[in-house]
Scaffold this motif. Sequence first.
Motif, PDB file in Angstrom:
ATOM      1  N   GLU A   1       0.833  -1.207   0.000  1.00 48.03           N
ATOM      2  CA  GLU A   1       0.000   0.000   0.000  1.00 48.03           C
ATOM      3  C   GLU A   1       0.868   1.258   0.000  1.00 48.03           C
ATOM      4  O   GLU A   1       0.528   2.253  -0.661  1.00 48.03           O
ATOM      5  CB  GLU A   1      -0.944   0.011   1.209  1.00 48.03           C
ATOM      6  CG  GLU A   1      -1.952   1.144   1.157  1.00 48.03           C
ATOM      7  CD  GLU A   1      -3.005   1.069   2.268  1.00 48.03           C
ATOM      8  OE1 GLU A   1      -4.005   1.806   2.181  1.00 48.03           O
ATOM      9  OE2 GLU A   1      -2.809   0.268   3.207  1.00 48.03           O
ATOM     10  N   THR A   2       1.984   1.234   0.709  1.00 49.29           N
ATOM     11  CA  THR A   2       2.854   2.411   0.737  1.00 49.29           C
ATOM     12  C   THR A   2       3.457   2.691  -0.637  1.00 49.29           C
ATOM     13  O   THR A   2       3.654   3.848  -1.021  1.00 49.29           O
ATOM     14  CB  THR A   2       3.981   2.248   1.778  1.00 49.29           C
ATOM     15  OG1 THR A   2       4.759   1.088   1.460  1.00 49.29           O
ATOM     16  CG2 THR A   2       3.417   2.116   3.180  1.00 49.29           C
ATOM     17  N   LEU A   3       3.760   1.631  -1.390  1.00 44.36           N
ATOM     18  CA  LEU A   3       4.272   1.829  -2.750  1.00 44.36           C
ATOM     19  C   LEU A   3       3.222   2.503  -3.630  1.00 44.36           C
ATOM     20  O   LEU A   3       3.520   3.411  -4.415  1.00 44.36           O
ATOM     21  CB  LEU A   3       4.679   0.490  -3.364  1.00 44.36           C
ATOM     22  CG  LEU A   3       5.982  -0.144  -2.878  1.00 44.36           C
ATOM     23  CD1 LEU A   3       6.181  -1.513  -3.522  1.00 44.36           C
ATOM     24  CD2 LEU A   3       7.173   0.768  -3.159  1.00 44.36           C
ATOM     25  N   ALA A   4       1.971   2.064  -3.495  1.00 44.48           N
ATOM     26  CA  ALA A   4       0.879   2.659  -4.272  1.00 44.48           C
ATOM     27  C   ALA A   4       0.653   4.112  -3.862  1.00 44.48           C
ATOM     28  O   ALA A   4       0.426   4.992  -4.712  1.00 44.48           O
ATOM     29  CB  ALA A   4      -0.397   1.844  -4.074  1.00 44.48           C
ATOM     30  N   LEU A   5       0.739   4.370  -2.561  1.00 48.38           N
ATOM     31  CA  LEU A   5       0.476   5.721  -2.068  1.00 48.38           C
ATOM     32  C   LEU A   5       1.533   6.722  -2.521  1.00 48.38           C
ATOM     33  O   LEU A   5       1.259   7.917  -2.623  1.00 48.38           O
ATOM     34  CB  LEU A   5       0.384   5.720  -0.538  1.00 48.38           C
ATOM     35  CG  LEU A   5      -0.878   5.073   0.039  1.00 48.38           C
ATOM     36  CD1 LEU A   5      -0.782   4.973   1.562  1.00 48.38           C
ATOM     37  CD2 LEU A   5      -2.127   5.860  -0.350  1.00 48.38           C
ATOM     38  N   GLN A   6       2.740   6.249  -2.799  1.00 43.26           N
ATOM     39  CA  GLN A   6       3.773   7.158  -3.282  1.00 43.26           C
ATOM     40  C   GLN A   6       3.380   7.768  -4.627  1.00 43.26           C
ATOM     41  O   GLN A   6       3.724   8.917  -4.926  1.00 43.26           O
ATOM     42  CB  GLN A   6       5.112   6.420  -3.403  1.00 43.26           C
ATOM     43  CG  GLN A   6       5.750   6.093  -2.061  1.00 43.26           C
ATOM     44  CD  GLN A   6       7.121   5.472  -2.225  1.00 43.26           C
ATOM     45  OE1 GLN A   6       7.961   5.998  -2.969  1.00 43.26           O
ATOM     46  NE2 GLN A   6       7.364   4.371  -1.542  1.00 43.26           N
ATOM     47  N   ARG A   7       2.657   7.030  -5.416  1.00 44.70           N
ATOM     48  CA  ARG A   7       2.181   7.553  -6.701  1.00 44.70           C
ATOM     49  C   ARG A   7       1.146   8.654  -6.476  1.00 44.70           C
ATOM     50  O   ARG A   7       1.080   9.631  -7.236  1.00 44.70           O
ATOM     51  CB  ARG A   7       1.604   6.416  -7.540  1.00 44.70           C
ATOM     52  CG  ARG A   7       2.646   5.369  -7.930  1.00 44.70           C
ATOM     53  CD  ARG A   7       2.005   4.131  -8.513  1.00 44.70           C
ATOM     54  NE  ARG A   7       1.230   4.429  -9.716  1.00 44.70           N
ATOM     55  CZ  ARG A   7       0.390   3.566 -10.276  1.00 44.70           C
ATOM     56  NH1 ARG A   7       0.199   2.374  -9.727  1.00 44.70           N
ATOM     57  NH2 ARG A   7      -0.267   3.902 -11.371  1.00 44.70           N
ATOM     58  N   VAL A   8       0.341   8.492  -5.436  1.00 45.19           N
ATOM     59  CA  VAL A   8      -0.641   9.531  -5.104  1.00 45.19           C
ATOM     60  C   VAL A   8       0.069  10.782  -4.605  1.00 45.19           C
ATOM     61  O   VAL A   8      -0.299  11.905  -4.958  1.00 45.19           O
ATOM     62  CB  VAL A   8      -1.630   9.014  -4.030  1.00 45.19           C
ATOM     63  CG1 VAL A   8      -2.608  10.115  -3.631  1.00 45.19           C
ATOM     64  CG2 VAL A   8      -2.385   7.796  -4.536  1.00 45.19           C
ATOM     65  N   VAL A   9       1.118  10.597  -3.803  1.00 43.40           N
ATOM     66  CA  VAL A   9       1.889  11.730  -3.281  1.00 43.40           C
ATOM     67  C   VAL A   9       2.480  12.549  -4.429  1.00 43.40           C
ATOM     68  O   VAL A   9       2.456  13.781  -4.415  1.00 43.40           O
ATOM     69  CB  VAL A   9       3.020  11.246  -2.349  1.00 43.40           C
ATOM     70  CG1 VAL A   9       3.984  12.397  -2.028  1.00 43.40           C
ATOM     71  CG2 VAL A   9       2.438  10.688  -1.058  1.00 43.40           C
TER      72      VAL A   9
END
Length: 325
Positions: free
Chosen positions: A64-72
């Motif tokens: 999930e943290t890897l995916a959230l980096q794209r949102v950031v």
Amino acid sequence: QKADEYSLIFQRINQEVEAIADFAQGVYAAGATGDDLGLQPHLLMPWNGSGYGDLATNDALGDETLALQRVVRVLKSVVAKNPYVILGYLGTETNIMALDDLAAVKSIGATDGFVNTKRPWYVDAKSEGKTVWTAPYVDANSKDLIVTCATPVRGVGGQILGVVGYDVLLSTIQKDILALDIGYNSYAMLVDAAGKVLVRPGIDVKDTRWDETYDSEDLTKTENAAFKGIIANMMAAKSGLETFESEGEGRFAAYAPLVVIGASLAVIASQPAVVQPAKEMQTFIMIVWAVVLVIAILFGVLIGNGITRPINQLTQMADQVSQGK
């Protein structure tokens, strides 16, 4: 006009928040694809009672943290272009916070007990299931009063995965709205759909902590019947210009809705101050008319004498001729 301007500003914020939520939904649907973007520092891991994140939690939420980096990455790009937004973020159901600003991560991380799923913006957006604007509350990051535009992020099955939020400092709106000085001892205020004050002169955080509910002034509880009626019209998203009495003085209230955020903008002005220029003009006009009248009379007398004097002389001469002189 000012209400229309603010409606456009808030509409832009609405659209950006919903666009970020749509992007985040797509990111979640795609899963943890791609490389580590190096934006892990922008993520605040869940509060565990003594700190934010630990080895076991970080490992369990790694995808999930890897995916959230794209949102950031998208948040950093979009929020930087909006002067009214101080912070953009995505809070997840797993209590990870993905924020566009590193300083905010450090500020919130220095505060014990921050759980995004318990914050007003998250609770409101999740319970409503749509884009919402919160009532004013004390920000855990800036420790100032803010309002947040928030919207839920849904999974493929419709379940809520998180909430995207944009923070807007009330002081930013306040400076702009209170700069709306039309004279006449006036002031501006912003009232939400529940009749509570969002912005007005003198509003501040007082002694409210970030984890306490801010008690905004409720204008529906006023004992002034006329003013209460105006607030009711503002809550009903109406526009108008009305008068009411306050502290022994008549006042005008002009108001118009900001439909996007369910609020209403009003300008309150002193009735004597508004009427005074008209009274002064009325007095000036009366003086001018008096002067014109006096001048007209003088001219009339002079002209009349110029006409009657020869006639009187002719009459006297005719009398003398009739007497044989």
